[in-house]
Motif scaffolding. Structure first.
Motif, mmCIF file in Angstrom:
data_model
loop_
_atom_site.group_PDB
_atom_site.id
_atom_site.type_symbol
_atom_site.label_atom_id
_atom_site.label_comp_id
_atom_site.label_asym_id
_atom_site.label_seq_id
_atom_site.Cartn_x
_atom_site.Cartn_y
_atom_site.Cartn_z
ATOM 1 N N GLY A 231 0.816 -1.165 -0.094
ATOM 2 C CA GLY A 231 -0.308 0.040 0.029
ATOM 3 C C GLY A 231 0.816 1.515 -0.057
ATOM 4 N N THR A 232 0.290 2.315 0.673
ATOM 5 C CA THR A 232 0.753 3.540 0.913
ATOM 6 C C THR A 232 1.574 4.431 1.841
ATOM 7 N N ASP A 289 4.224 0.484 -1.712
ATOM 8 C CA ASP A 289 4.697 0.716 -3.160
ATOM 9 C C ASP A 289 3.617 1.583 -3.675
ATOM 10 N N ALA A 290 2.684 1.475 -3.347
ATOM 11 C CA ALA A 290 1.834 2.631 -4.138
ATOM 12 C C ALA A 290 2.457 4.298 -3.958
ATOM 13 N N VAL A 321 0.219 -5.491 16.048
ATOM 14 C CA VAL A 321 -0.482 -4.967 16.031
ATOM 15 C C VAL A 321 -0.260 -3.530 14.798
ATOM 16 N N VAL A 322 -1.153 -3.996 13.000
ATOM 17 C CA VAL A 322 0.253 -2.916 12.234
ATOM 18 C C VAL A 322 -1.755 -2.618 11.741
ATOM 19 N N TYR A 323 -1.665 -1.247 11.111
ATOM 20 C CA TYR A 323 -2.212 -0.417 10.117
ATOM 21 C C TYR A 323 -1.591 -0.190 8.596
ATOM 22 N N PHE A 324 -2.571 -0.764 7.849
ATOM 23 C CA PHE A 324 -2.362 -0.613 6.299
ATOM 24 C C PHE A 324 -3.140 -0.169 5.376
ATOM 25 N N VAL A 325 -2.659 1.948 5.522
ATOM 26 C CA VAL A 325 -3.475 2.569 4.120
ATOM 27 C C VAL A 325 -2.774 2.278 2.840
ATOM 28 N N ARG A 326 -4.052 2.141 1.868
ATOM 29 C CA ARG A 326 -3.292 1.520 1.442
ATOM 30 C C ARG A 326 -4.862 2.526 -0.191
ATOM 31 N N PRO A 327 -4.651 1.854 -1.658
ATOM 32 C CA PRO A 327 -5.087 3.673 -2.041
ATOM 33 C C PRO A 327 -6.726 2.915 -2.340
ATOM 34 N N GLU A 328 -7.481 3.556 -2.678
ATOM 35 C CA GLU A 328 -9.128 3.061 -2.765
ATOM 36 C C GLU A 328 -8.910 1.325 -3.602
ATOM 37 N N ASN A 329 -9.793 0.776 -3.835
ATOM 38 C CA ASN A 329 -9.905 -0.141 -4.617
ATOM 39 C C ASN A 329 -9.893 0.469 -6.060
ATOM 40 N N ALA A 330 -10.288 1.189 -6.442
ATOM 41 C CA ALA A 330 -10.846 1.369 -7.939
ATOM 42 C C ALA A 330 -10.092 2.619 -8.153
ATOM 43 N N CYS A 331 -9.200 2.905 -7.159
ATOM 44 C CA CYS A 331 -7.977 3.996 -8.124
ATOM 45 C C CYS A 331 -6.444 3.526 -8.626
ATOM 46 N N VAL A 332 -6.543 4.039 -9.931
ATOM 47 C CA VAL A 332 -5.222 3.310 -11.110
ATOM 48 C C VAL A 332 -3.469 3.946 -10.042
ATOM 49 N N GLU A 357 -6.605 -5.002 -7.681
ATOM 50 C CA GLU A 357 -5.552 -5.805 -8.626
ATOM 51 C C GLU A 357 -4.281 -6.057 -8.449
ATOM 52 N N TRP A 358 -3.061 -4.341 -7.756
ATOM 53 C CA TRP A 358 -2.204 -4.501 -7.727
ATOM 54 C C TRP A 358 -2.087 -5.238 -6.514
ATOM 55 N N ILE A 359 -2.959 -5.396 -5.262
ATOM 56 C CA ILE A 359 -2.622 -5.346 -4.305
ATOM 57 C C ILE A 359 -2.226 -7.420 -4.282
ATOM 58 N N MET A 360 -3.333 -7.896 -5.092
ATOM 59 C CA MET A 360 -3.699 -9.180 -4.854
ATOM 60 C C MET A 360 -2.720 -9.821 -6.078
ATOM 61 N N LYS A 361 -2.051 -9.522 -7.013
ATOM 62 C CA LYS A 361 -1.061 -9.675 -7.506
ATOM 63 C C LYS A 361 0.242 -9.984 -6.735
ATOM 64 N N GLN A 362 0.214 -9.012 -5.840
ATOM 65 C CA GLN A 362 1.350 -8.497 -4.986
ATOM 66 C C GLN A 362 1.250 -9.454 -3.928
ATOM 67 N N ALA A 363 0.144 -10.205 -3.631
ATOM 68 C CA ALA A 363 -0.523 -11.117 -2.558
ATOM 69 C C ALA A 363 0.072 -12.783 -2.854
ATOM 70 N N ILE A 364 -0.888 -12.655 -4.501
ATOM 71 C CA ILE A 364 -0.674 -14.176 -4.607
ATOM 72 C C ILE A 364 1.228 -14.187 -4.807
ATOM 73 N N ALA A 365 1.994 -13.495 -5.003
ATOM 74 C CA ALA A 365 3.261 -13.563 -5.409
ATOM 75 C C ALA A 365 3.847 -13.962 -4.675
ATOM 76 N N LEU A 366 3.748 -13.495 -3.119
ATOM 77 C CA LEU A 366 4.399 -13.146 -2.363
ATOM 78 C C LEU A 366 3.835 -14.908 -1.378
ATOM 79 N N ARG A 367 2.609 -14.967 -1.208
ATOM 80 C CA ARG A 367 2.360 -16.286 -1.132
ATOM 81 C C ARG A 367 3.078 -17.339 -1.735
ATOM 82 N N ASP A 368 3.467 -17.949 -3.423
ATOM 83 C CA ASP A 368 4.071 -18.513 -4.040
ATOM 84 C C ASP A 368 5.620 -18.272 -3.937
ATOM 85 N N GLY A 369 6.152 -17.726 -3.170
ATOM 86 C CA GLY A 369 7.733 -17.491 -2.887
ATOM 87 C C GLY A 369 8.221 -17.488 -4.617
#
Length: 377
Positions: A231-232, A289-290, A321-332, A357-369
């Protein structure tokens, strides 16, 4: 305290007042800059310029919330830590009812240990997470809610987490506004991409990592593998060591390689993992990353990982305990035009993905090593 770790006859394992100190001889450590949020928020230009400098060079810093609207955050984080212990003590068959698999649709709910790969060989991680979506807790109307265990969905817990999310979110927006001004951009240019009322990937993460099995620090037991945040801006409270930052900043290739020791191109710099000491009463804040994407690499995100703490601290389970500030889902996620943000080089085009789309792409890559350099995340 002694060297035997927590008393297993005591029901509580999240007991910050009993933790031994971070070992003074642990090396190498990083010396992060410390900022007073009150001083930053007062409009102190020199302090805001110093913050901007840190965010251009490392992207990690300590933040003190004393005498501000956010002064309750350290105590509230401890309260959420106590709640986290109750959550992780639920029977495994109960926790997995709320499991997520990072399948491309959601990263909210329970992540069991071992779901993420820590290296290209597929070695599993050791940490448990529970990700509490901002939209679930604050009940954003435009988003289908995720099921939560009753221990979290009960009124007291929901109120605690909700108030914490709102305060952390505002802190994040205030910092982003300061950085926008330093970039000679409109002060609301980032704020308008992170509205709390809009569906997003923002969440509180409760994390538990197991105690260290071995005192050989050269063989780290990876709780969370090396990565940059998706996120940001991220606001972290932790009470034991274990967080490590990579000595080289990340400015835009986003190859979330899990073993950067093998990925450095600069042989003379001798990059390495550096311990981050927990600082009582302070949050550890970092950019993601954002922030790099929006500014064309002017701001940087710090690669980091989590291992058990060194010394006697490593004998205790590690909560954060973490809080992630991320862009709105629809934000390009694309570069902002203007101010001190460099333009896209002539003839080059930026990949245009939404934040979701970015978050899911990143998360899947991290999951899969994902192997080094095989994916641009």
């Amino acid at each position: 305290m002694g060297s035997i770790g927590p008393d297993t006859t005591v029901s509580q394992e999240f007991t910050p007042h009993l933790y031994p100190g971070f070992p003074a001889d642990s090396k190498p450590c990083v010396e992060l800059e410390t900022f007073s949020f009150a001083k930053l928020a007062s409009g102190d230009r020199a302090e805001q310029a110093r913050l901007y400098g840190v965010c251009k060079t490392r992207g990690f810093f300590y933040l003190d919330f004393s005498d501000t609207y956010a002064q309750s955050l350290p105590d509230d984080a401890e309260a959420i830590g106590r709640l986290a212990e109750q959550v992780f003590k639920l029977p495994q068959e109960e926790k997995v009812k709320y499991a997520y698999g990072m399948t491309g649709t959601s990263i909210f709910g329970y992540k069991q240990a071992g779901l993420t790969k820590t290296d290209v060989k597929g070695t599993p991680d050791t940490a448990e997470f529970f990700n509490c979506s901002k939209d679930d807790i604050l009940q954003t109307p435009s988003r289908k809610p995720t099921d939560l265990p009753s221990i979290i969905s009960s009124s007291p817990a929901r109120s605690l987490i909700g108030d914490y999310q709102k305060t952390c979110h505002q802190v994040g927006l205030d910092i982003l506004s300061m950085l926008a001004t330093q970039l000679n951009l409109p002060s609301d240019v980032f704020v308008n991409k992170h509205r709390i009322t809009e569906a997003s990937g923002d969440h509180v993460r409760m994390t538990r990592g197991p105690p260290r099995k071995s005192q050989d620090l050269s063989l780290p037991e990876i709780q969370t593998p090396g990565h940059t945040d998706f996120g940001t801006i991220t606001i972290l409270f932790n009470w034991l060591g274990g967080l490590q930052v990579w000595s080289e900043a990340s400015r835009g290739n986003f190859n979330n390689i899990v073993d950067p020791e093998q990925g450095s191109k600069d042989e003379s710099s001798k990059p390495e993992w550096l311990w981050v000491k927990p600082k009582p009463g302070h949050a550890i804040v970092n950019l993601g990353d954002a922030a790099v994407k929006f500014t064309g690499g002017v701001l940087c995100s710090g690669r980091h990982r989590v291992v058990p703490a060194p010394g006697e601290q490593g004998l205790w389970p590690r909560y954060s305990v973490v809080y992630f500030v991320r862009p709105e889902n629809a934000c390009v996620l694309k570069r902002i035009c203007g101010g001190d943000v460099p333009p896209v080089q002539e003839g080059k085009e930026e990949e245009e993905l939404t934040a979701h789309e970015w978050i899911m792409k990143q998360a899947i890559a991290l999951r899969d090593g994902i192997a080094k350099g095989n994916v641009d995340i």
